[in-house]
Write an enzyme that holds these catalytic residues in place. Sequence first.
Site, mmCIF file in Angstrom:
data_model
loop_
_atom_site.group_PDB
_atom_site.id
_atom_site.type_symbol
_atom_site.label_atom_id
_atom_site.label_comp_id
_atom_site.label_asym_id
_atom_site.label_seq_id
_atom_site.Cartn_x
_atom_site.Cartn_y
_atom_site.Cartn_z
ATOM 1 N N HIS A 1 3.771 -11.828 2.502
ATOM 2 C CA HIS A 1 4.585 -10.961 3.355
ATOM 3 C C HIS A 1 4.824 -11.637 4.700
ATOM 4 O O HIS A 1 4.245 -12.676 5.011
ATOM 5 C CB HIS A 1 3.876 -9.619 3.581
ATOM 6 C CG HIS A 1 3.905 -8.713 2.391
ATOM 7 N ND1 HIS A 1 4.899 -7.799 2.173
ATOM 8 C CD2 HIS A 1 3.052 -8.592 1.346
ATOM 9 C CE1 HIS A 1 4.660 -7.149 1.053
ATOM 10 N NE2 HIS A 1 3.545 -7.615 0.520
ATOM 11 N N LYS B 1 2.634 -8.224 9.012
ATOM 12 C CA LYS B 1 1.919 -7.266 8.150
ATOM 13 C C LYS B 1 0.421 -7.343 8.442
ATOM 14 O O LYS B 1 -0.153 -8.436 8.506
ATOM 15 C CB LYS B 1 2.196 -7.561 6.678
ATOM 16 C CG LYS B 1 1.634 -6.491 5.740
ATOM 17 C CD LYS B 1 2.197 -6.646 4.352
ATOM 18 C CE LYS B 1 1.672 -5.557 3.414
ATOM 19 N NZ LYS B 1 2.059 -4.204 3.855
ATOM 20 N N THR C 1 0.763 2.095 3.467
ATOM 21 C CA THR C 1 -0.363 1.453 2.791
ATOM 22 C C THR C 1 -1.516 1.261 3.779
ATOM 23 O O THR C 1 -1.365 1.499 4.973
ATOM 24 C CB THR C 1 0.044 0.091 2.203
ATOM 25 O OG1 THR C 1 0.490 -0.773 3.258
ATOM 26 C CG2 THR C 1 1.156 0.242 1.185
#
Length: 254
Positions: free
Chosen positions: A143, A147, A88
């Site tokens: 998260h 991250k 991502t």
Amino acid sequence: MGRTLIRLIHADPALDLAGGLEAKDSAALGQDLGVLAGGEKLGINASDDALALMAAADGVIDFTTPAASVELAGLAAQARSVHIIGTTGFDAAQEEAIAAAARHARIVKSGNMSLGVNVLAGLVKQAAAQLGDDWDIEILDMHHRHKVDAPSGTALLLGAAAADGRGVDLDDRRESGRDGIGEPRATGAIGFAALRGGSVVGDHEVILASENEQIRLAHRAEDRDIFARGALKAAQWAHDKSEGLYTMQNVLGL
């Protein structure tokens, strides 16, 4: 994710592990993949030669960085192979590069490979399509502290599902990072809030709120195996498909 994939591929008689890639400066280079994954020796060592591995494999499963994924997409196009992208944080130019590579490769790309999250996205799309702009949509993701991208790829996937359900462009409706005193919430906006802390694998909630009621659709990831299992399902699904850029919605028939 790499270690999880090694373990799951080795345990599945329908799959063969062709190799594993590491960065050129990684301490894992040259080490046995089975040992790296916490199991028995497999006689396959970690390599930094992406071209050789792509030539030897039917496809690659990729949870890396945007720059690495773009490079692998180019190699997949040359090899006419399968490329599963769980990475991502892509920018617009990188998205375009992957779309171009998909003209010659079978690429499945998703902000989240979990089967449950992608079913959730289908529900979000359906709910957004049925409810008007007087229902506000807010997306919350949490998260682990390490991250680096926010909102998460999963949150953006859910936002895109909501926008698709309403027939609008997410970029035109997205609101993120509210702070201080500003303008009131815009009608039809799709809001995002990102939380980071601890070792949270991934919690996501989509809130649809009207004046007098709320709908909350949520998913909690409790183990990273779910992402690897979804990626392996995608790889098997894409094996006999035509060249193109697919999502997990295609894999699941949604």
